[in-house]
Enzyme design. Structure first.
Site, mmCIF file in Angstrom:
data_model
loop_
_atom_site.group_PDB
_atom_site.id
_atom_site.type_symbol
_atom_site.label_atom_id
_atom_site.label_comp_id
_atom_site.label_asym_id
_atom_site.label_seq_id
_atom_site.Cartn_x
_atom_site.Cartn_y
_atom_site.Cartn_z
ATOM 1 N N ASP A 23 -32.067 0.015 34.763
ATOM 2 C CA ASP A 23 -33.138 -0.982 34.749
ATOM 3 C C ASP A 23 -34.183 -0.721 35.834
ATOM 4 O O ASP A 23 -35.346 -1.063 35.690
ATOM 5 C CB ASP A 23 -32.561 -2.392 34.967
ATOM 6 C CG ASP A 23 -32.499 -3.209 33.685
ATOM 7 O OD1 ASP A 23 -33.417 -3.059 32.851
ATOM 8 O OD2 ASP A 23 -31.554 -3.990 33.518
ATOM 9 N N SER B 279 -35.796 -9.573 30.989
ATOM 10 C CA SER B 279 -36.590 -9.453 32.212
ATOM 11 C C SER B 279 -36.993 -10.851 32.692
ATOM 12 O O SER B 279 -36.132 -11.708 32.835
ATOM 13 C CB SER B 279 -37.795 -8.533 31.963
ATOM 14 O OG SER B 279 -38.345 -8.099 33.178
ATOM 15 N N HIS C 150 -35.558 -0.025 31.869
ATOM 16 C CA HIS C 150 -35.945 -1.421 31.678
ATOM 17 C C HIS C 150 -36.633 -1.571 30.314
ATOM 18 O O HIS C 150 -37.496 -0.760 29.969
ATOM 19 C CB HIS C 150 -36.905 -1.822 32.806
ATOM 20 C CG HIS C 150 -37.052 -3.298 32.961
ATOM 21 N ND1 HIS C 150 -35.974 -4.127 33.186
ATOM 22 C CD2 HIS C 150 -38.143 -4.095 32.934
ATOM 23 C CE1 HIS C 150 -36.413 -5.373 33.299
ATOM 24 N NE2 HIS C 150 -37.723 -5.383 33.137
#
Length: 558
Positions: A333, A212, A452
């Site tokens: 995600d 991320s 995610h």
């Protein structure tokens, strides 16, 4: 009697050898440090060092400086504080300004390890929150490097870096240039390069990896000229420098918003006033995590400062020409963000409308106006039923958010890396393992794949650390992750190293655009080609070629 004593001594020594070697006290540039040795088996252990300072406490909006060092032996047995940030309830701050510490896990066999590959981890958290120091949530320490170090036979290092206003506020000029969190990361990389030899690491074989905002950080660290010769390989998971949320083009506007909140003037006195404001007040004046659309609200992020990031990231890939690069995304995600951004998305009993979806899409195409939105909408809704089902609408929302915020930027980065590479190799992946909360009687819709941050548990070996919470398939996937990642860190090729892999992972090339589809059911069919190429072209070519209503940040593909 002397003879008996010698036999006894030999026995004691052999006992020590049986439980694996240990580093004991290690000399570093700041002084000596002593960690803890954790036994894994009769012949394996891991030396763990927690809370070693890699830089002095930084001044507000100042670059990190070298640590002055310490007297005696530093007991590196507890984590340093995490960097100051907004708390989970967004009502106050926690953490400290004194937060530039790192943690090291060194696997040991019967002899003390030497010349091991080194993997430096950068945590995610939208550049606003996060930390590598101890438990992340509900006492679960997600970023413990122990399993990865032990199974992968690599040294794992996790680092702290400034986040939020203190890490990334920028006035867009020399007053407060910004990128302080990136400077912290660089200081940690440089410290590891200078000191890791004493811990049994190979300073010439450093891999940086992150997820991320941590993945975007890895990407920035490969693009800055400051890490020349320090970083050999890089792994960016669900985040790259080209992500729309990873780079701010109008930082001064946001600095002025913060200034107004803390009672500072917004003219040429702004920088000096901000520097003298209480860091807690500054932190609270920054962006809070709030819905709609999440990925466009992350506005304390890196900037083109003309120094650490000398130009738009798309123009800096020559700096990564000799860095082996592995990057990818989770196939959903965007799911976590869509559930915040789209009304009723998470409620299985309520309906999200096509209008809601168009409104969401409009925020991602706003610089191309209504025409841009219609072109993109037409492509994503092309296969819908005459009256679209809830599943079609919601799945399409996740696809749009995943593509826009993660997948398209990751693919663009792979093309640019390949285009500029000299000795650096390029690898691409997508994780498609179903989320554990997905299912007919579960929290998420049954079609939800890898959300995610789903990759973290597998990479850090949680299915082995906490076997009761996972099944065999999760342990399989975890072992695949660790094998590919550790092999890549060791040799620059995920297939070659100390660990066997389930399927050969080919390099990413222009012609085949190969990628590995990672999940618990791997076979020769796991190698894919041309990841969502139609949509890559839609966003990077079709949309970019339309006239803009405002300034454009996108990078066309080479």
């Amino acid at each position: 009697a002397m003879e008996k004593l010698q036999i006894l001594l030999a026995f004691v020594v052999s006992l020590g050898a049986a439980s694996g070697a240990s580093l004991g006290v290690v000399q570093t540039e700041g002084g000596s440090v002593q960690g803890q040795n954790v036994a894994i088996s009769a012949s394996r252990s891991v030396d763990v060092f927690k809370g070693i300072p890699f830089a002095a406490q930084p001044g507000v909006f100042e670059k990190p400086q070298r640590h002055p060092g310490w007297e005696g032996t530093l007991k590196a047995t507890k984590f340093g504080p995490r960097c100051m940030q907004i708390d989970i309830f967004q009502t106050g701050t926690f953490g400290s300004e004194d937060c530039l510490y790192l943690n090291i896990w060194v696997p040991q066999g019967q002899q003390v390890s030497s010349n091991l590959p080194v993997m430096i981890w950068f945590f995610g958290g939208g550049f606003l929150v996060g930390g590598s120091m101890g438990p992340n949530l509900f006492d679960n320490y997600m970023y413990s490097g122990q399993e990865l170090a032990e199974m992968g036979d690599v040294i794992v290092v996790s680092v702290g870096y400034r986040v939020g206003v203190l890490g990334f506020l920028s006035t867009g000029d020399s007053g407060v240039p910004g990128n302080y969190g990136l400077w912290d990361q660089h200081a940690a990389i440089a410290w590891v390069h200078r000191n890791i030899g004493s811990f049994g690491g190979d300073p010439e074989n450093i891999t940086i990896f992150g997820e991320s905002a941590g993945g975007a950080s890895v990407s920035f660290q490969t693009l800055t000229p400051y890490n020349k010769g320090l970083v050999r390989r890089a792994i960016a998971q669900s985040g790259v420098a080209l992500c729309p949320w990873a780079l701010i083009t109008n930082p001064r506007t946001h600095a002025q918003e913060v200034a107004v909140k803390v009672g500072c003037p917004t003219d040429d006195r702004m920088a000096a006033c901000l520097r003298s404001t209480d860091p807690k007040i500054l932190t609270m004046a920054g962006p809070h995590l709030r819905p709609a659309p999440t990925t466009s609200y992350m506005y304390m992020s890196p900037v083109v400062d003309g120094d650490f990031i000398p130009d738009h990231p798309g123009n800096l890939f020559h700096n990564a020409a000799d860095i082996d690069y592995l990057s990818g995304v989770n196939n959903m995600d965007g799911h976590m963000f869509t559930s915040l951004d789209l009304p009723f998305f998470s409620d299985k009993t309520k309906e999200s409308s096509v209008e809601d979806l168009r409104t969401l899409l409009a925020t991602f195409t706003k610089d191309k106006g209504k025409e841009g939105m219609e072109v993109v909408f037409a492509d994503y809704s092309a296969n819908w039923e005459a009256t679209p089902s809830q599943e079609s609408i919601k799945r399409t929302a996740v696809e749009i958010e995943t593509d826009y915020a993660f997948l398209i930027p990751a693919q663009s980065t792979l093309f640019l890396h390949k285009d500029n590479a000299r000795t650096g190799r390029t690898y691409s992946y997508v994780l498609s393992e179903q989320n554990s909360l997905a299912g007919p009687n579960n929290l998420y819709h049954e079609w939800v794949g890898a959300d995610h941050a789903d990759d973290l548990q597998y990479l850090f070996g949680k299915p082995f650390f906490n076997p009761g919470a996972y099944g065999d398939r999760h342990r399989n996937l975890s072992s695949y992750f660790i094998a590919y990642w550790a092999n890549f860190a060791r040799t620059g090729d995920p297939n070659k190293g100390n660990l066997p892999v389930p399927v050969f992972w080919p390099e990413f090339t222009y012609n085949g655009q190969e990628y590995m589809n990672l999940n618990s059911q791997m076979s020769e069919n796991s190698v894919g080609h041309y990841m969502r190429l139609r949509y890559v072209h839609l966003w990077t070519k079709t949309l970019q070629s339309m006239p803009s209503c405002s300034s454009q940040n996108g990078v066309p593909l080479p």
